[in-house]
Design an enzyme around this catalytic site. Sequence first.
Site: not given
Length: 571
Positions: A501-502
């Site tokens: 989850h960047n």
Amino acid sequence: MAKKLPKVDVVVIGVGWGGGIIASELTKQGLHVVGLERGKERKTEDYYMVHDELRYALRYELMQDLSKETITFRSNEKIRALPMRQYGSFLLGDNLGGAGVHWNGHTFRFLPYDFQIRTKTLERYGKNKIPADMTIQDWGITYDELEPYYDKFEKTCGISGEENPLGGKRSDKYPTPPMKMSPQLVMFRDVTKKMNLHPYALPSANLSEPYTNPDGISRAACQYCGFCERFGCEYGAKADPVVTVIPVALKTGKFELRTHSNVRRILHSGSKATGVLYIDTTTGEEIEQPADIVMLTSYVFNNVRLLLMSKLGKPYDAASGTGVIGKNYAYQVLKGNATGFFENKEFNIFAGAGALAMCLDDYNGDNFDHTDLKFIHGANISISNFGLRPIQNNPVPKGKPGWGKDFKAASLKYYNRTLSVGAQGACMPFRHHYLDLDPTYKDSFGDPLIRLTFDFEDQDRELARFQVSRCEEIMKEMGADTVVANKELGPYDIVPYQSTHNTGGVIMGADPATSAVNHYLQMWDAENVFVVGASAFPHNSGYNPTGTVGALAYRAAEGVIKYSKQGGMLV
């Protein structure tokens, strides 16, 4: 010299969730869309009877080849960044569908607080609550404005769920009911209710029952095989772009999909793009595709990198705090796990599904009082039944050997006697967390790699310490004989897997001085360029990002249709 093709209405760079939704919506309105995907094509049949943990989970068959392109990382500006040569902290999807193929299916809505985080924090706690170098900002859109697009994405996917008692208001219920609840999920639900908390079934893109969506796409129900994360779904039960939106676009006859097409530059003149330059990697031929509208719909790192390489938008400068491309990179804080070992209870943990879980938001967003706490925001707390596969899961209590005969015996004993309650924490942006082009390392084409500068802050450590204590309390109430909880969050380490989850780098907002795109994801600096994906998030919430990516993609599609008719800035 590049081969120049005839101009099209729209060119889409990356055909995952963002690109698939854009292609589906625009072609239904009659626009001619070309989708450029640098990977190969995929179909459901590719995954028939290939439940192979070694091939997919450990050898990363669905992921980007890091020998050709990767990222470089440093924890601060005083040290040299080095390339990530093997997978660790996060996984970069490749080929048609992108990360939308190998995801678990968690499909949350961000909280109303998220979209007005700066305003709401100042109103409740005052300016001293926000550290001077924390760069949170409002998103330029409210939850209520985005809600119809959340609803549309959920109906496209057939999300299985029930209303979040502490979430934003819904215009409609989920299209399919929650997934089946295993005994450990029921235990979590019952215990947390007794603790006066508010548990609910995690919203799942794994169908709880057969479903036909508004576009006429029919899919089968989940079989609870336990092979979701890092795997494609052989049943088509897990919503992904290949089985939902891409077929709709192709059926219109207006969508031309080109795989093995690696875009290297956006071509532009002044405040408008003219098209893209890409390489056909099967022949090595350089091709120019002119277009009236250019859409970046790739992963966070790729969206930012392509804008920087194309010199489109003002690069972020951490020293002065000016510029926007690369600004507000954020991750996820995941140190909040409490593991319980049971001596006399056994659980069926090898079966499951990627989004089979119970969770709660009592300690997420601003749902609890932060007055005396040294952090803002929070975490979604959950217990999952994902289907623990044998190679990567062999927990033993502290004090047991880490190898040898006794380790094997303990591993066998506790494999089905271990549960974990975890917290997925929000991550706030800081002035010195950003993305830029690496001055040293290049990809296989000779272009600079994207460089990540990031580390955990006191904000993250305080949040993790608080959340793991809440997880520990819940696990003890569930009756575990031994509870192990590490409450200290060390420096960010890119080696162990944590989360894919960047977010951030091409952030949205109401002010061109502090954001790259408006609430239609239209670039302030180039009116016919739209940038879709989690790169638009000014911070990361305590949730998985895909639901919000999908909602914003539908919102962007609406904006592109408006732009195609009238031109100019939409905001």
